[in-house]
Design a protein around this motif. Structure first.
Motif, PDB file in Angstrom:
ATOM      1  N   GLU A 139      68.581 123.587  19.915  1.00 17.75           N
ATOM      2  CA  GLU A 139      68.879 125.387  20.624  1.00 17.75           C
ATOM      3  C   GLU A 139      69.280 125.650  21.511  1.00 17.75           C
ATOM      4  N   ARG A 140      70.303 126.738  21.233  1.00 14.70           N
ATOM      5  CA  ARG A 140      71.729 126.850  21.474  1.00 14.70           C
ATOM      6  C   ARG A 140      72.577 125.871  21.511  1.00 14.70           C
ATOM      7  N   PRO A 141      73.281 125.637  20.049  1.00 17.66           N
ATOM      8  CA  PRO A 141      74.098 124.434  19.875  1.00 17.66           C
ATOM      9  C   PRO A 141      75.542 124.308  20.519  1.00 17.66           C
ATOM     10  N   ASP A 142      76.023 123.155  20.575  1.00 18.24           N
ATOM     11  CA  ASP A 142      76.927 122.951  21.077  1.00 18.24           C
ATOM     12  C   ASP A 142      78.177 122.521  19.856  1.00 18.24           C
ATOM     13  N   GLY A 143      79.336 122.382  20.196  1.00 19.52           N
ATOM     14  CA  GLY A 143      80.405 121.514  18.841  1.00 19.52           C
ATOM     15  C   GLY A 143      79.921 120.734  18.441  1.00 19.52           C
ATOM     16  N   ASP A 144      78.941 119.908  19.098  1.00 23.02           N
ATOM     17  CA  ASP A 144      78.912 118.472  18.380  1.00 23.02           C
ATOM     18  C   ASP A 144      77.896 119.301  17.215  1.00 23.02           C
ATOM     19  N   ALA A 145      76.359 119.813  17.813  1.00 21.49           N
ATOM     20  CA  ALA A 145      75.288 119.949  16.691  1.00 21.49           C
ATOM     21  C   ALA A 145      76.259 121.120  15.740  1.00 21.49           C
ATOM     22  N   ILE A 146      77.049 121.840  16.119  1.00 20.30           N
ATOM     23  CA  ILE A 146      77.634 122.882  14.961  1.00 20.30           C
ATOM     24  C   ILE A 146      78.377 122.007  13.597  1.00 20.30           C
ATOM     25  N   GLY A 147      79.499 120.796  14.417  1.00 18.29           N
ATOM     26  CA  GLY A 147      79.822 120.246  13.512  1.00 18.29           C
ATOM     27  C   GLY A 147      79.223 119.458  12.907  1.00 18.29           C
ATOM     28  N   LYS A 195      61.876 119.965   1.100  1.00 22.74           N
ATOM     29  CA  LYS A 195      61.349 118.920   1.241  1.00 22.74           C
ATOM     30  C   LYS A 195      61.884 118.061   2.399  1.00 22.74           C
ATOM     31  N   TYR A 196      62.911 118.178   2.813  1.00 27.71           N
ATOM     32  CA  TYR A 196      63.701 117.486   4.114  1.00 27.71           C
ATOM     33  C   TYR A 196      63.938 118.209   4.501  1.00 27.71           C
ATOM     34  N   CYS A 197      64.177 117.800   6.051  1.00 24.27           N
ATOM     35  CA  CYS A 197      64.069 118.457   7.400  1.00 24.27           C
ATOM     36  C   CYS A 197      64.842 117.722   8.263  1.00 24.27           C
ATOM     37  N   ILE A 198      66.125 117.994   8.270  1.00 26.11           N
ATOM     38  CA  ILE A 198      67.351 116.854   8.711  1.00 26.11           C
ATOM     39  C   ILE A 198      67.697 117.357  10.152  1.00 26.11           C
ATOM     40  N   ALA A 199      66.920 116.736  11.140  1.00 30.17           N
ATOM     41  CA  ALA A 199      67.428 116.714  12.503  1.00 30.17           C
ATOM     42  C   ALA A 199      68.433 116.554  13.125  1.00 30.17           C
ATOM     43  N   LEU A 200      69.748 117.243  13.533  1.00 33.07           N
ATOM     44  CA  LEU A 200      71.082 117.137  13.913  1.00 33.07           C
ATOM     45  C   LEU A 200      70.862 116.524  15.983  1.00 33.07           C
ATOM     46  N   ASP A 201      71.284 115.355  16.281  1.00 36.26           N
ATOM     47  CA  ASP A 201      71.717 115.838  17.780  1.00 36.26           C
ATOM     48  C   ASP A 201      70.299 116.529  18.220  1.00 36.26           C
ATOM     49  N   CYS A 202      70.120 116.287  18.520  1.00 36.41           N
ATOM     50  CA  CYS A 202      68.512 116.386  18.972  1.00 36.41           C
ATOM     51  C   CYS A 202      67.819 115.375  19.542  1.00 36.41           C
ATOM     52  N   GLY A 203      67.718 115.494  20.680  1.00 35.98           N
ATOM     53  CA  GLY A 203      66.199 114.239  21.227  1.00 35.98           C
ATOM     54  C   GLY A 203      64.879 114.358  21.106  1.00 35.98           C
ATOM     55  N   ASN A 204      64.597 115.938  20.710  1.00 38.96           N
ATOM     56  CA  ASN A 204      62.852 115.184  20.773  1.00 38.96           C
ATOM     57  C   ASN A 204      62.717 116.620  20.279  1.00 38.96           C
ATOM     58  N   TYR A 205      61.230 116.481  19.318  1.00 41.45           N
ATOM     59  CA  TYR A 205      60.919 117.392  18.273  1.00 41.45           C
ATOM     60  C   TYR A 205      61.048 119.653  19.282  1.00 41.45           C
ATOM     61  N   ASP A 206      60.097 119.381  20.743  1.00 39.40           N
ATOM     62  CA  ASP A 206      60.661 120.365  21.227  1.00 39.40           C
ATOM     63  C   ASP A 206      61.664 121.194  21.566  1.00 39.40           C
ATOM     64  N   ARG A 207      62.746 120.332  21.457  1.00 33.72           N
ATOM     65  CA  ARG A 207      64.091 121.215  22.060  1.00 33.72           C
ATOM     66  C   ARG A 207      64.904 121.614  20.543  1.00 33.72           C
ATOM     67  N   ASP A 216      70.343 110.943  15.546  1.00 27.67           N
ATOM     68  CA  ASP A 216      70.979 111.265  17.100  1.00 27.67           C
ATOM     69  C   ASP A 216      71.888 110.089  17.696  1.00 27.67           C
ATOM     70  N   HIS A 217      72.257 110.823  18.905  1.00 25.81           N
ATOM     71  CA  HIS A 217      73.233 109.480  19.687  1.00 25.81           C
ATOM     72  C   HIS A 217      71.871 109.575  21.483  1.00 25.81           C
ATOM     73  N   HIS A 218      71.767 110.490  21.902  1.00 34.50           N
ATOM     74  CA  HIS A 218      70.814 110.808  22.609  1.00 34.50           C
ATOM     75  C   HIS A 218      69.950 109.503  22.684  1.00 34.50           C
ATOM     76  N   PRO A 219      70.175 108.766  24.184  1.00 36.11           N
ATOM     77  CA  PRO A 219      69.478 107.171  24.564  1.00 36.11           C
ATOM     78  C   PRO A 219      68.352 108.092  24.388  1.00 36.11           C
ATOM     79  N   ASP A 220      67.695 108.593  25.560  1.00 36.59           N
ATOM     80  CA  ASP A 220      66.228 108.662  25.566  1.00 36.59           C
ATOM     81  C   ASP A 220      65.565 109.777  23.850  1.00 36.59           C
ATOM     82  N   ASN A 221      65.925 109.615  22.563  1.00 36.61           N
ATOM     83  CA  ASN A 221      65.174 110.296  21.697  1.00 36.61           C
ATOM     84  C   ASN A 221      63.948 109.824  21.428  1.00 36.61           C
ATOM     85  N   GLU A 222      62.788 110.708  21.237  1.00 39.52           N
ATOM     86  CA  GLU A 222      61.680 110.731  21.459  1.00 39.52           C
ATOM     87  C   GLU A 222      61.122 110.378  19.310  1.00 39.52           C
TER      88      GLU A 222
END
Ligand code: MN
Length: 328
Positions: free
Chosen positions: A27-35, A83-95, A113-119
């Motif tokens: 949510e509220r995507p930043d430059g990395d999420a958008i890029g 068929k496929y959903c690719i989640a980018l730059d997000c550490g957890n499903y709720d976000r 993703d690159h977040h160290p706490d990715n679930e």
């Protein structure tokens, strides 16, 4: 059964075989999420494949020019089925920004993703916390196999993601590899000077005035100046006609002040307050604070949401957490 992918080659092989794809991010995507989203979509386009991107809101103004050919959707067509959903730059499903909270039951979820706490919420997961940006991972994928085709729009999107998450190649996550990849992106046709100009030399006057006003009249300093923060109230934002999603740069400015280790902004959001946190020293990992308050992020950039109607109690809670992290 979900699986964890360890190598770029495995991830590339997986992605090359996909079709009927939806790309989503936080949510509220930043430059990395958008890029990274636009870059991966472009990489699929270059193979003759279609991929949609879903964002939950219109993009911040500085990114609007990226989307002039309606390459993303805010309201998916009724009955849209991927068929496929690719989640980018997000550490957890709720976000994740999702138009369908049950999408992971309907589509195979790929989490990159690159977040160290990715679930590791995907059916397939690739997480590299050494990558400076998710865009760097997408770059690695597309340069790992000659089946992928690189063009200048792809290179520009990757560069935007890398520039945003490294603060213009200045943060601690900038290393020789990142600089080499940035040089390679220019060789691939990225317009480095144009991106720099748009990102760092095109600040709207109202934003400059908001920054000045917020530093002069709203910035507070604690713990011998090691912590500074600003309450970005609706009143303050409205005064300059600026939306919260446009204010990503304000907190980064705060942490450039000499002697400051941790910076924060607090903003009212729905039924609570969003706290954004930055550190300029890995001795003070702000994701620790974010985690304690059910948020997450990186050591030097993190955030959380506190459900509360009372600003002062949220401020006090934040100060307690920062105090203990700074060892006061
Ligand atoms: Mn990122």
């Amino acid at each position: 059964m979900s699986s964890i992918y360890k190598t770029i080659k495995e991830l590339s092989d997986l992605l090359l075989h996909l079709n009927n794809i939806l790309i989503v991010t936080h949510e509220r995507p930043d430059g990395d999420a958008i890029g990274s989203s636009f870059a991966l979509q472009q990489a699929f386009f270059n193979l003759g494949k279609k991929a949609d991107i879903y964002f939950s809101d219109t993009l911040p103004e500085r990114y609007l020019h990226l989307s002039n050919d309606q390459t993303y959707v805010i309201k998916p067509k009724p009955g849209a089925n991927y068929k496929y959903c690719i989640a980018l730059d997000c550490g957890n499903y709720d976000r994740l920004a999702l138009y369908d909270k049950n999408i992971r039951n309907r589509a195979e979820m790929i989490n990159i993703d690159h977040h160290p706490d990715n679930e590791l919420f995907g059916l397939y997961n690739f997480v590299d916390s050494n990558a400076c940006a998710t865009a760097e991972i997408i770059f690695d994928v597309v340069t790992s196999d000659t089946t992928w085709k690189i063009n200048s729009p792809f290179a520009n999107f990757i560069l935007i993601g890398i520039m945003l998450d490294t603060g213009g190649l200045r943060f601690d996550n900038t290393n020789a590899g990142v600089l080499r990849k940035t040089a390679a992106l220019i060789d691939y046709g990225a317009d480095y000077l144009k991106i720099i100009k748009e990102m760092y030399f095109a600040k709207p006057l109202a934003m400059m005035l908001l920054e000045t006003d917020s530093c002069l009249n709203h910035m507070k300093s604690e713990f011998d100046g090691k912590f500074v923060y600003i309450h970005l109230s609706d009143e303050l934002l409205n005064k300059y006609g600026i939306q919260y999603k446009e204010t990503e740069g304000i907190i980064d400015n705060l942490r450039t002040i000499k002697g400051v280790y941790i910076a924060a902004t607090i903003t009212k959001l729905n039924d609570g307050y969003k706290i954004s946190l930055r550190s300029n020293n890995i001795t003070y990992p702000v994701n620790q604070i974010a985690k304690e308050l059910s948020g997450g992020g990186h050591k030097l950039a993190a955030g959380c949401f506190v459900k509360s109607g009372d600003y002062l109690s949220v401020e006090a809670l934040m100060l307690t957490k920062v105090k203990s992290l700074l060892g006061y």
